[in-house]
Design a protein around this motif. Structure first.
Motif, PDB file in Angstrom:
ATOM      1  N   PRO A  13      -2.181 -70.834  24.999  1.00  0.00           N
ATOM      2  CA  PRO A  13      -3.452 -70.475  24.272  1.00  0.00           C
ATOM      3  C   PRO A  13      -5.199 -70.712  25.500  1.00  0.00           C
ATOM      4  O   PRO A  13      -4.891 -70.053  26.530  1.00  0.00           O
ATOM      5  N   SER A  14      -5.697 -68.888  24.709  1.00  0.00           N
ATOM      6  CA  SER A  14      -7.173 -68.591  25.324  1.00  0.00           C
ATOM      7  C   SER A  14      -8.359 -69.657  25.750  1.00  0.00           C
ATOM      8  O   SER A  14      -7.932 -70.625  25.625  1.00  0.00           O
ATOM      9  N   GLY A  15      -8.157 -69.503  26.695  1.00  0.00           N
ATOM     10  CA  GLY A  15      -9.374 -70.553  27.656  1.00  0.00           C
ATOM     11  C   GLY A  15      -8.275 -71.544  28.007  1.00  0.00           C
ATOM     12  O   GLY A  15      -9.342 -72.354  28.944  1.00  0.00           O
ATOM     13  N   VAL A  16      -6.668 -72.003  28.527  1.00  0.00           N
ATOM     14  CA  VAL A  16      -6.422 -72.962  28.764  1.00  0.00           C
ATOM     15  C   VAL A  16      -6.434 -72.586  30.535  1.00  0.00           C
ATOM     16  O   VAL A  16      -5.845 -73.469  31.483  1.00  0.00           O
ATOM     17  N   GLY A  17      -6.690 -71.624  31.136  1.00  0.00           N
ATOM     18  CA  GLY A  17      -6.753 -70.872  32.266  1.00  0.00           C
ATOM     19  C   GLY A  17      -5.400 -70.141  32.783  1.00  0.00           C
ATOM     20  O   GLY A  17      -5.448 -70.216  34.577  1.00  0.00           O
ATOM     21  N   LYS A  18      -4.947 -69.213  32.047  1.00  0.00           N
ATOM     22  CA  LYS A  18      -3.594 -68.470  31.801  1.00  0.00           C
ATOM     23  C   LYS A  18      -4.386 -67.486  33.529  1.00  0.00           C
ATOM     24  O   LYS A  18      -3.433 -67.688  34.818  1.00  0.00           O
ATOM     25  N   GLY A  19      -4.603 -67.153  33.589  1.00  0.00           N
ATOM     26  CA  GLY A  19      -6.360 -65.957  34.554  1.00  0.00           C
ATOM     27  C   GLY A  19      -5.929 -66.744  36.035  1.00  0.00           C
ATOM     28  O   GLY A  19      -5.850 -65.625  36.329  1.00  0.00           O
ATOM     29  N   GLU A 102       0.806 -61.600  31.250  1.00  0.00           N
ATOM     30  CA  GLU A 102       0.136 -62.916  30.898  1.00  0.00           C
ATOM     31  C   GLU A 102       0.146 -62.200  29.202  1.00  0.00           C
ATOM     32  O   GLU A 102      -0.458 -61.782  28.804  1.00  0.00           O
ATOM     33  N   GLU A 131     -10.463 -81.006  26.201  1.00  0.00           N
ATOM     34  CA  GLU A 131     -10.829 -79.717  27.303  1.00  0.00           C
ATOM     35  C   GLU A 131     -10.193 -78.293  26.935  1.00  0.00           C
ATOM     36  O   GLU A 131     -10.487 -77.225  27.808  1.00  0.00           O
ATOM     37  N   ARG A 135     -13.355 -75.847  28.102  1.00  0.00           N
ATOM     38  CA  ARG A 135     -13.633 -74.622  29.019  1.00  0.00           C
ATOM     39  C   ARG A 135     -13.655 -73.394  28.269  1.00  0.00           C
ATOM     40  O   ARG A 135     -14.480 -72.222  29.113  1.00  0.00           O
ATOM     41  N   ARG A 139     -16.330 -71.106  29.751  1.00  0.00           N
ATOM     42  CA  ARG A 139     -16.039 -70.128  29.797  1.00  0.00           C
ATOM     43  C   ARG A 139     -17.711 -69.003  29.921  1.00  0.00           C
ATOM     44  O   ARG A 139     -17.555 -67.743  29.989  1.00  0.00           O
ATOM     45  N   ASN A 170      -1.859 -77.468  32.628  1.00  0.00           N
ATOM     46  CA  ASN A 170      -3.052 -76.887  33.796  1.00  0.00           C
ATOM     47  C   ASN A 170      -4.291 -78.377  33.942  1.00  0.00           C
ATOM     48  O   ASN A 170      -5.508 -77.524  33.465  1.00  0.00           O
ATOM     49  N   ASP A 171      -3.814 -79.102  34.161  1.00  0.00           N
ATOM     50  CA  ASP A 171      -5.110 -80.655  34.578  1.00  0.00           C
ATOM     51  C   ASP A 171      -5.734 -80.178  35.902  1.00  0.00           C
ATOM     52  O   ASP A 171      -6.535 -79.313  35.468  1.00  0.00           O
ATOM     53  N   ASP A 172      -5.294 -80.893  37.175  1.00  0.00           N
ATOM     54  CA  ASP A 172      -5.498 -79.878  38.660  1.00  0.00           C
ATOM     55  C   ASP A 172      -4.947 -78.914  38.640  1.00  0.00           C
ATOM     56  O   ASP A 172      -3.471 -78.127  38.275  1.00  0.00           O
TER      57      ASP A 172
HETATM   58  P1  ADP Z   1      -7.310 -68.190  30.180  1.00  0.00           P
HETATM   59  O1  ADP Z   1      -7.015 -66.740  30.803  1.00  0.00           O
HETATM   60  O2  ADP Z   1      -6.423 -68.890  29.638  1.00  0.00           O
HETATM   61  O3  ADP Z   1      -7.946 -67.504  29.003  1.00  0.00           O
HETATM   62  P2  ADP Z   1      -8.778 -68.554  32.498  1.00  0.00           P
HETATM   63  O4  ADP Z   1      -8.983 -68.956  33.525  1.00  0.00           O
HETATM   64  O5  ADP Z   1     -10.187 -67.617  31.728  1.00  0.00           O
HETATM   65  O6  ADP Z   1      -8.306 -68.642  30.839  1.00  0.00           O
HETATM   66  O7  ADP Z   1      -9.414 -69.990  32.462  1.00  0.00           O
HETATM   67  C1  ADP Z   1     -11.394 -70.574  31.627  1.00  0.00           C
HETATM   68  C2  ADP Z   1     -11.673 -71.290  32.142  1.00  0.00           C
HETATM   69  O8  ADP Z   1     -11.221 -72.689  32.196  1.00  0.00           O
HETATM   70  C3  ADP Z   1     -13.020 -70.492  33.371  1.00  0.00           C
HETATM   71  O9  ADP Z   1     -13.978 -70.989  33.280  1.00  0.00           O
HETATM   72  C4  ADP Z   1     -12.145 -71.435  34.477  1.00  0.00           C
HETATM   73  O10 ADP Z   1     -12.145 -71.484  35.296  1.00  0.00           O
HETATM   74  C5  ADP Z   1     -11.952 -72.767  33.862  1.00  0.00           C
HETATM   75  N1  ADP Z   1     -10.469 -73.486  34.461  1.00  0.00           N
HETATM   76  C6  ADP Z   1      -9.125 -72.985  35.060  1.00  0.00           C
HETATM   77  N2  ADP Z   1      -8.078 -73.527  35.502  1.00  0.00           N
HETATM   78  C7  ADP Z   1      -8.739 -75.420  34.896  1.00  0.00           C
HETATM   79  C8  ADP Z   1      -8.754 -76.091  35.438  1.00  0.00           C
HETATM   80  N3  ADP Z   1      -7.666 -76.691  35.822  1.00  0.00           N
HETATM   81  N4  ADP Z   1      -9.857 -77.444  35.558  1.00  0.00           N
HETATM   82  C9  ADP Z   1     -10.787 -76.893  35.220  1.00  0.00           C
HETATM   83  N5  ADP Z   1     -11.058 -75.984  34.618  1.00  0.00           N
HETATM   84  C10 ADP Z   1     -10.224 -74.468  34.563  1.00  0.00           C
END
Ligand code: ADP
Ligand code: 5GP
Length: 220
Positions: A13-19, A102, A131, A135, A139, A170-172
């Motif tokens: 999902p968007s916001g999970v931290g993939k990027g 991605e 969470e 996130r 963002r 993607n917790d830690d």
């Molecule tokens: P995506 O590419 O999936 O849309 P982003 O990489 O932009 O997500 O990350 C979304 C937000 O979550 C950003 O603000 C990023 O800094 C934060 N983030 C990513 N991984 C973690 C994590 N393991 N713990 C806490 N925050 C995180």
């Protein structure tokens, strides 16, 4: 010994931290390429055309589809189009270079259909729904409406988790980066990506067929 490049497809999902996770892995692996998608969405502040995405008009996106320039494409978040340019992926794989995509679950499904076992599908999951919302909202890149659409898309992503080979929670962040790197390494070691037959001259391979367990036990 390796020959064919790894096609690492990362969804979630968007916001999970993939990027964030991918960026960290690529910072440690400059030999891995990254596919830059095309999208009809507007750039966010700080995003640069050709770096995060190639930002194109709907007309240009349609032209690319018609010209067969996209390996896969999908409508995401209700009204936006995203697609993977075909050329860079094909060039990377042909030269034995690993490449990450991605893309959303629809794109992952298309890549699976097109590339079969050549693609490794990884789903990045959040540790909890709360969470993920935190996130995405933290963002602060989207309006309330756009955030709500991304949460709707997230529900759809979770429904399709079963088609992926790998899951990384993607917790830690450091753990997630280590796990994605481990997946890359594991994929590099797949027998069908290596020229293991070259070893034949140096090792006692007298059979090139894969034996069943029963046959193998009889042989031993
Ligand atoms: P995506 O590419 O999936 O849309 P982003 O990489 O932009 O997500 O990350 C979304 C937000 O979550 C950003 O603000 C990023 O800094 C934060 N983030 C990513 N991984 C973690 C994590 N393991 N713990 C806490 N925050 C995180
Ligand atoms: P955004 O970056 O707008 O928050 O979210 C983009 C969404 O579209 C993410 O789920 C991302 O994985 C997906 N996406 C990005 N590029 C592509 C692509 O080229 N193809 C497909 N199918 N999905 C993409």
């Amino acid at each position: 010994m390796r020959k064919s490049g790894v096609l690492l497809v990362v969804s979630g999902p968007s916001g999970v931290g993939k990027g964030t996770v991918i960026e960290r892995v690529l910072a440690r692996h400059s030999e891995v390429a990254r596919s830059v998608s095309c999208t009809t969405r507007q750039p966010r502040p700080g995003e640069q055309d050709g770096r995060e995405y190639r930002f194109v008009s709907l007309q240009e996106f349609r032209r690319m589809i018609a010209a067969g320039e996209l390996l896969e494409y999908a409508r995401v978040h209700q009204d936006l189009w995203y697609g993977t340019p075909r050329g860079p992926v094909e060039a990377a794989l042909a030269s034995g270079t690993d490449i990450t995509l991605e893309i959303d679950y629809q794109g992952a499904r298309s890549v699976r259909q097109l590339m079969g076992g050549r693609a490794a599908l990884v789903f990045i999951a959040p540790p909890s729904w709360e969470e993920l919302v935190r996130r995405l909202q933290g963002r602060s890149t989207e309006s309330e409406d756009a955030t709500a659409r991304r949460l709707d898309s997230a529900r759809k992503e979770f429904k399709h988790i079963g088609m992926f080979e790998y899951i990384v929670v993607n917790d830690d962040l450091d753990d997630a980066v280590t796990q994605l790197e481990a997946i890359l390494e594991a994929e590099r070691c797949r027998l069908n990506r290596t020229q293991w037959r070259q070893l034949q001259a140096r090792l006692p391979f007298d059979k090139l067929t894969v034996l069943s367990n029963v046959e193998a036990q009889e042989e031993d």
